[in-house]
Design a protein around this motif. Structure first.
Motif, PDB file in Angstrom:
ATOM      1  N   LEU A 149       0.842  -1.205   0.000  1.00  0.00           N
ATOM      2  CA  LEU A 149       0.000   0.000   0.000  1.00  0.00           C
ATOM      3  C   LEU A 149       0.876   1.254   0.000  1.00  0.00           C
ATOM      4  CD1 LEU A 149      -2.674  -0.986   2.682  1.00  0.00           C
ATOM      5  CD2 LEU A 149      -2.973  -0.951   0.200  1.00  0.00           C
ATOM      6  N   ALA A 150       0.326   2.333  -0.554  1.00  0.00           N
ATOM      7  CA  ALA A 150       1.043   3.611  -0.544  1.00  0.00           C
ATOM      8  C   ALA A 150       1.170   4.109   0.888  1.00  0.00           C
ATOM      9  CB  ALA A 150       0.296   4.639  -1.386  1.00  0.00           C
ATOM     10  N   LYS A 151       2.255   4.863   1.137  1.00  0.00           N
ATOM     11  CA  LYS A 151       2.488   5.377   2.494  1.00  0.00           C
ATOM     12  C   LYS A 151       1.321   6.229   2.996  1.00  0.00           C
ATOM     13  CE  LYS A 151       6.855   6.691   4.149  1.00  0.00           C
ATOM     14  NZ  LYS A 151       8.163   7.345   4.014  1.00  0.00           N
ATOM     15  N   THR A 152       0.753   7.045   2.080  1.00  0.00           N
ATOM     16  CA  THR A 152      -0.343   7.925   2.514  1.00  0.00           C
ATOM     17  C   THR A 152      -1.552   7.109   2.962  1.00  0.00           C
ATOM     18  OG1 THR A 152      -0.981   8.076   0.204  1.00  0.00           O
ATOM     19  CG2 THR A 152       0.248   9.938   1.109  1.00  0.00           C
ATOM     20  N   THR A 153      -1.798   5.990   2.259  1.00  0.00           N
ATOM     21  CA  THR A 153      -2.930   5.130   2.635  1.00  0.00           C
ATOM     22  C   THR A 153      -2.704   4.552   4.025  1.00  0.00           C
ATOM     23  OG1 THR A 153      -3.052   4.536   0.304  1.00  0.00           O
ATOM     24  CG2 THR A 153      -4.341   3.192   1.840  1.00  0.00           C
ATOM     25  N   VAL A 154      -1.477   4.003   4.226  1.00  0.00           N
ATOM     26  CA  VAL A 154      -1.157   3.398   5.524  1.00  0.00           C
ATOM     27  C   VAL A 154      -1.253   4.462   6.618  1.00  0.00           C
ATOM     28  CG1 VAL A 154       0.649   2.280   6.879  1.00  0.00           C
ATOM     29  CG2 VAL A 154       0.333   1.672   4.477  1.00  0.00           C
ATOM     30  N   HIS A 155      -0.760   5.657   6.285  1.00  0.00           N
ATOM     31  CA  HIS A 155      -0.767   6.729   7.279  1.00  0.00           C
ATOM     32  C   HIS A 155      -2.204   7.074   7.696  1.00  0.00           C
ATOM     33  CE1 HIS A 155       1.201   9.826   9.512  1.00  0.00           C
ATOM     34  NE2 HIS A 155       0.299  10.696   9.090  1.00  0.00           N
ATOM     35  N   GLY A 156      -3.088   7.144   6.718  1.00  0.00           N
ATOM     36  CA  GLY A 156      -4.494   7.445   7.010  1.00  0.00           C
ATOM     37  C   GLY A 156      -5.126   6.383   7.899  1.00  0.00           C
ATOM     38  N   ILE A 157      -4.815   5.102   7.592  1.00  0.00           N
ATOM     39  CA  ILE A 157      -5.363   3.998   8.402  1.00  0.00           C
ATOM     40  C   ILE A 157      -4.836   4.094   9.838  1.00  0.00           C
ATOM     41  CG2 ILE A 157      -5.282   1.487   8.725  1.00  0.00           C
ATOM     42  CD1 ILE A 157      -5.258   1.287   5.608  1.00  0.00           C
TER      43      ILE A 157
END
Lengths: 505, 250
Positions: free
Chosen positions: B36-44
């Motif tokens: 997953l993209a870092k931004t996606t992981v960060h949001g989760i």
């Protein structure tokens, strides 16, 4: 006719807020912006005064917009501020000269010691009511004039203005470099060490002692009275009041008579006792300060007991020790046990304030045994605020000869029921919380509304005050005496921790 | 049948990886592991942090499961935290309505008073924080009971002749509370008294407690014995303000 409001501007240590109050003293709107805390060196704390003024120009319109009101519905502005924070600015360009030096800043430690000399820290107490510490403005002002090349000459030529934050705000509200009013009020002036506490005027002896040119100083005005009409942010609205934050809280709690007292529980805590028109000189470590002055009436005075570390001890318990996640959880943890288990925490993190004023003291946890759990420590953290309050109340009673009959409280820590009950038990008087906990802003609004006739008199304000909660004392007197004796024994163990050869200056 | 929710699947995967890593994991570790993209992981991670399932270490670089994740059945909001969030709004409600205000939460089938604001008339009143109220006979109680998924109280004690003692009638009453979003009571706990309350919804819609006012019937109700609409909207606005405060910075 559209509803009218008074706007309180509270320029605090961490943020600037605007709160609108209606005629019954009820909070109707709040807007807030934080500003940066600048720490250029260990022990130095500064604020950018231009940033603070920008925040004022934003929070005031926001608070009005939030309730769909028009600026014309604001009948007066009341200003309250972090006390003792000091600023110099160029009167021609209107720009601050360097940053504002904040009340917590200890850069003047050595200077203060030098000024005290052989006569000791109380050498000016007769004139200004205050001891020499890094806390007040005059040493800071001297430091700024001494450490900025050419500044003293410019100050003597009248090119430079000095002010605490209310002066800076009023000057900007009234046009700044274009005709701004350079004024302060008696409460803020009473925290500089430059004002004579009896005449309420700048004192030549003090100016000379601190080497301050008179030309930099603002005019001293009553706290409640029309200072000027704003030309910026709220053009046409009268500025009706300015008071230091703790004095504003006393006013907001409607402590208008001798013997009435309030304590505001925040990061630090401040207990002020109204002493009427009489100047009470403390022999027990309290500060003598102006409570307020309404128009041309004689000033009212107060004794003040300052506790440096109260709410910040809870913050340390949360952030430093990580034993709780939120400040409120300390009560839950403290309730897992029935008492302190014999442990006492004296939070002399940077020395002890009132009534001890021991800068060489450092904190201790006393009475540690294997029995002590984090629950007991949580209790000890909360009780530290109770014991510090009792020390201050005892000193006040001794100085004023007036025994406290009830304590009005406000501030964030009043949400802590365990602490409020402990306070009532320890002080052996009812502890009372008012309906509006934002007493600092309310006090500024009251004083401003009074000046423009929005409220008729002090009695009218008193009738707005209502009790929201009350805690009654239940503690057995023997237990109270034992607990206090234990606390005092713990306090003794904090003294003389920093030895002269270690003192970093 | 509706489809599944992708972000919940991903969140579950993040939780599984964190549970297997006692030293915690960084955003990049998780992104690489899950593709997953870092931004996606960060949001989760931010969302999981906000609901209290994961924590950050001191440096902020690593995430790990929080202690509370293993104890999900316990109340997730500390009662003292609820009080400190509610205090300004509760004061304002008491001040504008002129009535007693309480904040309560459900504890072992009873409503525990978490916060109490006196009626602003300076009469003698005692703080009743920590005491309990019967959930079926008070507005505060109905406002939390309506959203409670554990077993309903079996025995419904009568406090007055108007107290609802029939479980079926109580179920209907609670359905009404859910439908309109507020609760009321008229002489069901004490004669001559009435009350109004609304639920306080935390993150994800979880009801963490209720706020309400109580007072004499003639002040709380109209002459037709209907609960006054202006008081109802004040109570609901107060509950919403506290909820907003809770959701914004947990």
């Amino acid at each position: 006719m559209a509803e009218q409001y008074v706007a309180a501007v509270d320029q605090g240590t961490n943020s600037t807020r605007c709160i609108l109050f209606d005629r019954r003293g009820r909070l109707v709107s709040v807007a807030q912006r934080e500003h940066r805390q600048l720490f250029p060196r260990p022990g130095w704390v500064e604020h950018d005064a231009a940033e603070i003024w920008r925040n004022v120009t934003r929070v005031v319109p926001t608070a009005i917009r939030q309730i769909g009101a028009e600026p014309s519905q604001v009948v007066a502005i009341g200003i309250t501020n972090q006390r003792e924070t000091s600023l110099l600015w160029d009167r021609l360009t209107g720009r601050p000269i360097g940053n504002a030096v904040v009340w917590q800043d200890t850069r003047t430690a050595r200077l203060v010691k030098e000024l005290a000399g052989d006569e000791g820290p109380d050498r000016f107490a007769d004139l200004c009511g205050l001891p020499l510490t890094t806390y007040f403005s005059a040493p800071r002002l001297k430091w700024m004039l001494d450490h900025t090349p050419g500044l003293r000459q410019r100050a003597e030529r009248g090119e430079v203005y000095f002010g605490t934050m209310e002066s800076w705000l009023i000057w900007n509200f009234t046009g700044g470099a274009h005709g701004g009013e350079h004024v302060t009020d008696v409460t803020n002036a009473s925290r500089t060490m430059l004002m004579n506490i009896e005449t309420l005027e700048w004192d030549d002896k003090l100016l000379e002692a601190f080497d301050v040119p008179r030309a930099v100083l603002p005019d001293i005005r009553p706290s409640s009275g029309v200072f000027a009409t704003a030309t910026d942010v709220l053009p046409g609205v009268r500025i009706g009041a300015a008071l230091g934050d703790q004095q504003a809280a006393l006013f907001g709690q409607t402590c208008f008579s001798a013997g009435e007292a309030k304590c505001t529980y925040g990061t630090g805590s401040f207990l002020l006792l109204h002493t009427g028109h009489e100047i009470v000189r403390s022999t027990h470590g309290m500060l003598t300060t102006v409570a307020y002055q309404i128009g041309d009436e004689p000033a009212s005075y107060a004794l003040e007991g300052s506790m440096a570390v109260t709410g910040s001890l809870v913050q340390w318990f949360r952030d430093g020790l990580g034993l709780i996640h939120t400040a409120a959880e300390i009560e839950t943890l403290a309730r897992t046990v029935d008492d302190n288990g014999g442990a006492y925490i004296v939070p002399a993190f940077s020395g002890l304030f009132a009534p001890h004023w021991r800068s060489e003291a450092r904190g201790v946890i006393a009475g540690l045994t294997g029995y002590i759990t984090k629950g007991h420590l949580a209790r000890a953290v909360l009780e530290a605020t109770g014991f510090q309050t009792l020390e201050v109340v005892d000193a006040m009673n001794a100085d004023s000869g007036i025994a406290l009959t009830a304590l009005k409280v406000d501030g964030g820590m009043t949400a802590n029921n365990l602490l409020m009950q402990f306070l009532a038990d320890l002080l052996d008087v009812p502890v009372v919380r008012p309906m509006v906990t934002e007493t600092v802003s309310l006090g500024a609004a009251y004083a401003a509304g009074l000046a423009v006739g929005y409220w008729p008199d002090l009695e009218g304000l008193r009738s707005n005050w209502h009790r929201a909660g009350q805690w009654l004392p239940h503690m057995d007197p023997d237990r109270r005496a034992t607990e206090y004796a234990n606390w005092n024994a713990a306090v003794q163990r904090t003294f003389n921790w920093i030895r002269p050869e270690q003192a970093a200056e | 049948m509706p489809g599944t929710v992708q972000s919940i699947e991903r969140a579950a995967a993040v939780l599984r990886l964190l549970a297997a890593a006692p030293d915690g994991l960084g955003v990049a570790d998780l992104g690489n592991a899950l593709g997953l993209a870092k931004t996606t992981v960060h949001g989760i991670l931010r969302t999981l942090h906000q609901v209290g399932f994961v924590e950050q270490d001191h440096s902020g670089a690593h995430y790990h499961l929080s202690d509370t994740f293993g104890r999900l059945g316990e109340s997730y909001l500390d009662p003292n935290e609820l009080r400190s969030r509610a205090i300004n709004w509760a004061d304002s409600l008491a001040s504008r309505s002129g009535e007693v205000v309480r904040v309560g939460r459900l504890v072992e089938g009873k409503v525990e008073v978490v916060h109490h604001v006196f009626r602003p008339d300076d009469s003698d009143q005692d703080l009743d924080v920590g005491t309990t109220l019967p959930p079926h006979a008070t507005a505060l109680g109905k406002a939390v009971l309506a959203y409670d998924t554990s077993a309903r109280p079996r025995k419904l004690e009568a406090y007055t002749t108007r107290t609802i003692t029939d479980p079926e009638r109580l179920a209907e009453e609670l359905a009404t509370v859910r439908a309109r979003g507020w609760a009321c009571e008229l002489e069901e706990y004490m004669v001559e008294l009435a009350s109004i309350a609304a639920p306080i919804r935390g993150l994800g819609g979880l009801v963490v407690g209720a706020v309400g006012l109580a007072g004499r019937v003639e002040r709380i109700c109209t002459s037709q014995l209907r609960h006054r609409p202006d008081l109802i909207s004040m109570v609901r606005a107060t509950a919403e303000a506290i909820a907003r405060d809770l959701r914004e910075d947990t």
